[in-house]
Design a protein around this motif. Structure first.
Motif, short mmCIF file in Angstrom:
data_model
loop_
_atom_site.label_atom_id
_atom_site.label_comp_id
_atom_site.label_asym_id
_atom_site.label_seq_id
_atom_site.Cartn_x
_atom_site.Cartn_y
_atom_site.Cartn_z
N VAL A 130 14.21 5.92 9.64
CA VAL A 130 12.88 5.72 8.89
C VAL A 130 13.06 4.52 7.81
CG1 VAL A 130 11.47 6.62 6.92
CG2 VAL A 130 12.31 8.01 8.87
N PRO A 131 12.51 3.42 8.18
CA PRO A 131 12.54 2.31 7.33
C PRO A 131 12.00 2.53 5.82
CG PRO A 131 11.32 1.69 9.29
CD PRO A 131 11.63 3.20 9.17
N MET A 132 12.74 1.81 4.78
CA MET A 132 12.40 2.00 3.38
C MET A 132 12.56 0.76 2.84
SD MET A 132 13.84 4.71 0.82
CE MET A 132 15.63 4.33 0.80
N THR A 133 11.29 0.24 1.72
CA THR A 133 11.76 -1.12 1.10
C THR A 133 11.22 -0.68 -0.19
OG1 THR A 133 9.38 -1.66 1.90
CG2 THR A 133 10.97 -2.49 3.14
N ILE A 134 12.10 -1.28 -1.12
CA ILE A 134 11.65 -1.21 -2.75
C ILE A 134 11.49 -2.48 -3.23
CG2 ILE A 134 14.18 -1.00 -3.02
CD1 ILE A 134 11.70 0.82 -5.14
N ALA A 135 10.50 -2.55 -4.21
CA ALA A 135 9.93 -3.73 -4.83
C ALA A 135 9.74 -4.93 -3.98
CB ALA A 135 11.03 -4.07 -6.01
N GLY A 136 9.11 -4.72 -2.82
CA GLY A 136 8.92 -5.68 -1.91
C GLY A 136 7.41 -6.54 -2.13
N LEU A 137 7.02 -7.51 -1.64
CA LEU A 137 5.83 -7.99 -1.86
C LEU A 137 4.73 -7.40 -1.37
CD1 LEU A 137 4.27 -10.77 -2.41
CD2 LEU A 137 4.49 -11.27 -0.16
N GLN A 138 3.76 -7.19 -2.31
CA GLN A 138 2.63 -6.21 -2.13
C GLN A 138 1.47 -6.78 -1.42
OE1 GLN A 138 0.56 -4.61 -5.49
NE2 GLN A 138 -0.19 -2.91 -4.71
N THR A 139 1.27 -6.37 -0.04
CA THR A 139 0.22 -7.01 0.67
C THR A 139 -1.04 -6.30 0.72
OG1 THR A 139 1.25 -5.63 2.70
CG2 THR A 139 2.05 -7.93 2.17
N ASP A 140 -1.14 -5.26 0.40
CA ASP A 140 -2.56 -4.30 0.20
C ASP A 140 -3.28 -5.10 -0.60
OD1 ASP A 140 -1.20 -2.65 2.03
OD2 ASP A 140 -0.42 -1.34 0.49
N LEU A 159 7.87 -0.05 -10.05
CA LEU A 159 8.28 -0.70 -8.66
C LEU A 159 7.53 -0.02 -7.59
CD1 LEU A 159 12.29 0.13 -9.28
CD2 LEU A 159 10.90 -2.01 -9.33
N ASP A 160 7.52 -0.77 -6.45
CA ASP A 160 6.66 -0.17 -5.37
C ASP A 160 7.68 0.11 -4.26
OD1 ASP A 160 4.29 0.24 -3.76
OD2 ASP A 160 4.57 -1.57 -2.89
N LEU A 161 7.50 1.34 -3.91
CA LEU A 161 8.45 1.79 -2.79
C LEU A 161 7.52 2.23 -1.79
CD1 LEU A 161 11.08 3.31 -1.71
CD2 LEU A 161 10.46 5.20 -3.27
N VAL A 162 7.91 1.69 -0.39
CA VAL A 162 7.37 2.07 0.68
C VAL A 162 8.30 2.67 1.87
CG1 VAL A 162 5.94 1.02 2.76
CG2 VAL A 162 5.53 0.07 0.45
N VAL A 163 7.80 3.77 2.22
CA VAL A 163 8.53 4.46 3.28
C VAL A 163 7.65 4.59 4.43
CG1 VAL A 163 9.72 6.67 4.05
CG2 VAL A 163 9.76 5.91 1.66
N THR A 164 8.29 3.98 5.86
CA THR A 164 7.37 4.33 6.85
C THR A 164 7.90 5.13 7.84
OG1 THR A 164 7.11 1.98 6.81
CG2 THR A 164 6.73 2.63 8.76
N ALA A 165 7.10 6.43 7.76
CA ALA A 165 7.69 7.45 8.51
C ALA A 165 6.89 7.85 9.86
CB ALA A 165 7.67 8.77 7.46
N PRO A 166 7.52 8.30 10.81
CA PRO A 166 6.83 8.81 12.04
C PRO A 166 6.06 10.33 11.69
CG PRO A 166 9.24 9.18 12.15
CD PRO A 166 8.95 8.71 11.06
N PHE A 167 5.17 10.53 12.32
CA PHE A 167 4.37 11.86 12.11
C PHE A 167 4.10 12.34 13.72
CE2 PHE A 167 1.06 14.66 11.55
CZ PHE A 167 0.94 14.89 10.10
N PRO A 168 4.87 13.41 13.91
CA PRO A 168 4.85 14.00 15.13
C PRO A 168 3.66 15.03 15.19
CG PRO A 168 6.34 15.24 13.67
CD PRO A 168 5.83 14.24 12.91
N ALA A 169 2.32 14.35 15.53
CA ALA A 169 1.26 15.18 15.77
C ALA A 169 0.87 15.55 16.70
CB ALA A 169 0.15 14.16 14.90
#
Length: 230
Positions: A130-140, A159-169
């Motif tokens: 699971v990728p995770m970034t902290i204090a990255g460039l805000q693109t939204d 701090l902007d924390l972004v976690v890109t997680a898979p969803f087994p739906a």
């Protein structure tokens, strides 16, 4: 899936540079009323945005195999979602808040990906990092000023924390066993019965590596043209 990411983040932030400090980890919206009730140092990890990472979307089906490599099931690939958290520090002195944010950076910066053995529940069962970034460039399009305005509070360091997680739906579906025998044919008699009818087995077709069928008794390259089955 989201609550499992929360659990992983709480475990990470409770350890690392903040281990033994007694800092509380919260996931509530940092509104004025919430801030007024704080009576101990707190790191707040507020989930403010959820959206799919369409660049990671995959098509087709994934084979689920056993320890022998035999396909047991097939399932649709998971969908990936970007979970954006607003991380803030809350205490009585700004200098202490800055130290707490520094501790968060020291804890999360080395963790660019979370391996499966550090995940829980359905996330761990997928076996994906699971990728995770902290204090990255805000693109939204939504700015932090707009977020604080919606919360009814005053802008403060975060701090902007972004976690890109898979969803087994998507559910799994069973597959048939592998074919190990050829088809058999029996011919009915004129009376419509199968009495005394012998079974004729049809063996699976095989091709040579070059795609041409070898003639019986041929040697070397004496083959017929075209990809003909034996």
């Amino acid at each position: 899936m989201i609550h499992e990411v929360d659990k992983v983040l709480k475990g990470l932030l409770s350890g690392g540079a903040l281990a033994g400090t007694g800092v509380e980890i919260a996931f509530e919206a940092p509104t004025r009323d919430w801030a007024a009730r704080r009576n101990s140092p707190t790191i707040d990890v507020y989930l403010y945005d959820i959206r799919e990472d369409v660049k990671r979307r995959e098509r087709g089906a994934i084979a689920v195999k056993d320890e022998r490599g035999v396909v047991l099931k097939r399932q649709q690939p998971p969908r990936w979602f970007r979970l954006s958290y607003l991380v803030t520090a809350w205490t009585k002195q700004p200098q202490d808040e800055h130290r707490m944010l520094s501790a968060v950076l020291a804890t999360l910066l080395p963790r660019e990906v979370l391996p499966p053995d550090e995940l829980t529940g359905a996330l761990a069962e997928l076996g994906l990092t699971v990728p995770m970034t902290i204090a990255g460039l805000q693109t939204d399009a939504r700015s932090f000023a707009e977020i604080w305005s919606a919360l009814g509070g005053e802008l403060k360091p975060s701090l902007d924390l972004v976690v890109t997680a898979p969803f087994p739906a998507f559910p799994e579906y069973e597959v048939g066993p592998p074919v190990t025998e050829g088809a058999g044919v029996r011919v009915r008699g004129t009376d419509g019965t199968l009495d005394d009818s012998q079974r004729r087995d049809h063996q699976p077709r095989h091709f040579t590596r070059t795609g041409a069928r070898r003639r019986p008794g041929s040697v070397g390259g004496a083959t017929s043209t075209g990809a003909q089955p034996e």
